[in-house]
Enzyme design. Structure first.
Site, mmCIF file in Angstrom:
data_model
loop_
_atom_site.group_PDB
_atom_site.id
_atom_site.type_symbol
_atom_site.label_atom_id
_atom_site.label_comp_id
_atom_site.label_asym_id
_atom_site.label_seq_id
_atom_site.Cartn_x
_atom_site.Cartn_y
_atom_site.Cartn_z
ATOM 1 N N HIS A 1 7.630 6.826 -9.883
ATOM 2 C CA HIS A 1 7.070 6.222 -11.401
ATOM 3 C C HIS A 1 6.151 6.813 -11.965
ATOM 4 O O HIS A 1 4.981 7.001 -11.304
ATOM 5 C CB HIS A 1 7.129 4.583 -11.378
ATOM 6 C CG HIS A 1 5.823 4.037 -10.784
ATOM 7 N ND1 HIS A 1 4.562 3.923 -11.440
ATOM 8 C CD2 HIS A 1 6.049 3.694 -9.671
ATOM 9 C CE1 HIS A 1 3.938 3.070 -10.706
ATOM 10 N NE2 HIS A 1 4.530 2.898 -9.382
ATOM 11 N N ASP B 1 4.478 5.277 -14.723
ATOM 12 C CA ASP B 1 3.853 4.359 -15.650
ATOM 13 C C ASP B 1 2.576 4.029 -14.682
ATOM 14 O O ASP B 1 2.682 4.259 -13.504
ATOM 15 C CB ASP B 1 4.565 3.443 -16.348
ATOM 16 C CG ASP B 1 5.238 2.522 -15.014
ATOM 17 O OD1 ASP B 1 5.708 3.119 -14.128
ATOM 18 O OD2 ASP B 1 5.174 1.362 -15.352
ATOM 19 N N ASP C 1 -1.650 4.696 -7.636
ATOM 20 C CA ASP C 1 -0.239 4.016 -7.875
ATOM 21 C C ASP C 1 0.111 4.427 -9.154
ATOM 22 O O ASP C 1 -0.057 3.885 -10.084
ATOM 23 C CB ASP C 1 -0.766 2.500 -7.907
ATOM 24 C CG ASP C 1 0.596 1.699 -7.870
ATOM 25 O OD1 ASP C 1 1.732 2.394 -7.951
ATOM 26 O OD2 ASP C 1 0.569 0.406 -8.156
ATOM 27 N N GLU D 1 7.856 0.794 -13.916
ATOM 28 C CA GLU D 1 7.887 0.202 -12.532
ATOM 29 C C GLU D 1 6.984 -0.907 -12.785
ATOM 30 O O GLU D 1 7.062 -1.895 -11.863
ATOM 31 C CB GLU D 1 7.604 1.138 -11.569
ATOM 32 C CG GLU D 1 7.735 0.679 -10.286
ATOM 33 C CD GLU D 1 6.545 -0.038 -9.632
ATOM 34 O OE1 GLU D 1 6.743 -0.652 -8.591
ATOM 35 O OE2 GLU D 1 5.395 0.154 -10.171
ATOM 36 N N GLU D 2 5.833 -0.859 -13.477
ATOM 37 C CA GLU D 2 4.825 -1.830 -13.249
ATOM 38 C C GLU D 2 5.082 -3.092 -14.102
ATOM 39 O O GLU D 2 4.166 -3.961 -14.375
ATOM 40 C CB GLU D 2 3.435 -1.219 -14.006
ATOM 41 C CG GLU D 2 2.965 0.267 -13.050
ATOM 42 C CD GLU D 2 2.556 -0.578 -11.590
ATOM 43 O OE1 GLU D 2 2.622 -1.832 -11.310
ATOM 44 O OE2 GLU D 2 2.138 0.473 -10.897
ATOM 45 N N GLU E 1 5.393 5.189 -3.326
ATOM 46 C CA GLU E 1 4.552 4.209 -3.567
ATOM 47 C C GLU E 1 3.291 4.367 -2.685
ATOM 48 O O GLU E 1 3.375 4.759 -1.514
ATOM 49 C CB GLU E 1 5.258 2.922 -3.336
ATOM 50 C CG GLU E 1 6.289 2.270 -4.578
ATOM 51 C CD GLU E 1 5.367 1.902 -5.858
ATOM 52 O OE1 GLU E 1 4.100 1.685 -5.733
ATOM 53 O OE2 GLU E 1 5.733 1.560 -6.854
ATOM 54 N N HIS F 1 -4.528 -0.517 -8.914
ATOM 55 C CA HIS F 1 -4.755 -1.336 -10.007
ATOM 56 C C HIS F 1 -6.292 -1.810 -10.199
ATOM 57 O O HIS F 1 -6.521 -2.657 -10.880
ATOM 58 C CB HIS F 1 -3.968 -2.627 -9.755
ATOM 59 C CG HIS F 1 -2.557 -2.223 -10.017
ATOM 60 N ND1 HIS F 1 -1.355 -3.466 -10.163
ATOM 61 C CD2 HIS F 1 -1.564 -1.237 -9.600
ATOM 62 C CE1 HIS F 1 -0.128 -2.812 -10.163
ATOM 63 N NE2 HIS F 1 -0.239 -1.502 -9.769
#
Length: 353
Positions: free
Chosen positions: A68, A70, A94, A126-127, A155, A329
């Protein structure tokens, strides 16, 4: 293939991706970059999913690499930078690093001798809650993607092979009682007190260990939100609590919902979302080949990831990525360049044979 050492190319590619802001629902610029940089023909193209593959050979297994574009919202970590032996910035771990590896592998795959056919799936959102993911609709509409014998989702896994994944159920519990003046609480029934009494046993629940093919998944229930009350002088007649339940492969959606209702007792329960787990594929020949290509440790995925959406479409899927889970994150998010190289070279060995 572009000139330069793999480490330099991968670091530059990761930094370029980091410096394209792509918070969930605002990924258009990042998807445009991927579209422009992919050296392969797109066999599926939308605002939310790009799918490319070299010409298919009917006698070769198809393996999809998926990632992903995003990220979560920024925390003062844009623009990014290369600092020492790491790329630092929003999404580096991530999973802009994983996307960079995918693009570099695609560049290599154009002219390389390969035993496996490779496909590349880039997607958005995805988030966000799984209900917003574009993957299920894409997989339903793309028979070519469903031909894959294995999907590798890049991931962050610290370059460990994470197989399976736990399901992710969110539920809302509503406690309805009788309001009253807080000076005379015995004339009513306090919904917050009722909620506290009902939730207290959940805090005492030990994780339930479930072994699947030699791997231990832990089923856990957590209260993750609570809201109630309208004023200091009013005994509340309503309180709402939210639960999150992570459940092991082998338990169905229906069984997970039944377990939450069992724990809630006679309380009103609304299921807000329920994303099932992914089945464990540790014994598949292609998974063994991937593990051996990089000397990767094998661990259970004690989280929910898009491997579950591929699994629900009938595909075998695993997580393997260069990102460090401990940095995902975070404001100081980063990825080691050596880990980018390790994933890239392992995927090349895996595909080449």
């Amino acid at each position: 293939m572009r000139d330069g050492e793999p480490g330099s190319r991968l670091a530059e590619r990761t930094l370029a991706l980091v410096n394209i802001p792509s918070i969930s629902r605002s990924e258009a610029e990042a998807m445009a970059y991927v579209r422009a940089e992919l050296p392969l023909e797109l066999v599926w193209s939308s605002d939310d999913v790009l799918f490319a593959t070299p010409a298919r050979r009917p006698d070769r297994p198809l393996v999809l690499l998926a990632g992903h574009v995003d990220t979560v919202p920024a925390q003062g970590n844009l623009p990014g930078r290369i600092e020492g032996d790491a790329v630092v910035g929003l999404g580096a771990s991530d999973m802009k690093g994983g996307v960079a590896v995918m693009l570099e592998v695609a560049d290599w795959a154009v002219s390389a001798e390969r035993e496996l056919d490779l496909g590349f799936v880039f997607f958005t959102r995805e988030e966000l809650p799984a209900e917003e993911s574009p993957l299920p609709a894409f997989l339903q509409a793309s028979p070519q993607a469903r031909e894959a014998e294995l999907v590798v989702v890049l991931e962050p896994t610290d370059n460990e092979l994470h197989v399976g994944c736990v399901g992710n159920l969110s539920a809302q519990l509503t406690f309805r009682c009788v309001s009253a003046h807080s000076a005379r609480p015995w004339t009513g029934e306090n919904a917050i007190h009722k909620a506290a009494a009902a939730l207290a046993p959940l805090a005492e629940l030990a994780p339930l260990e479930v072994e699947v093919d030699g791997l231990v998944f832990r089923e856990v229930v957590s209260a993750v939100g609570i809201e109630g009350g309208i004023a200091d002088n009013v005994v509340p007649d309503r309180c709402v609590a939210r639960l999150n339940y992570r459940y092991a492969p082998g338990r169905s959606r229906e069984q997970a919902e039944a377990r939450v209702r069992e724990l809630a007792g006679d309380v009103e329960v609304e299921i807000l979302g329920n994303s099932p787990p992914a089945h464990v594929v540790v014994d598949r020949p292609l998974v063994t080949r991937l593990r051996e290509a990089g000397g990767f440790a094998v661990e259970p995925k004690q989280a929910w990831t898009p491997v579950a959406q591929f699994a629900e479409a009938g595909l075998d899927a695993v997580n393997l990525g260069p990102g460090a889970t401990r940095y995902a994150h975070r404001a100081d998010e980063q990825i080691a360049i050596a880990e980018l190289v390790r994933t890239y070279e392992a995927l090349r060995r895996f595909a080449a044979g």
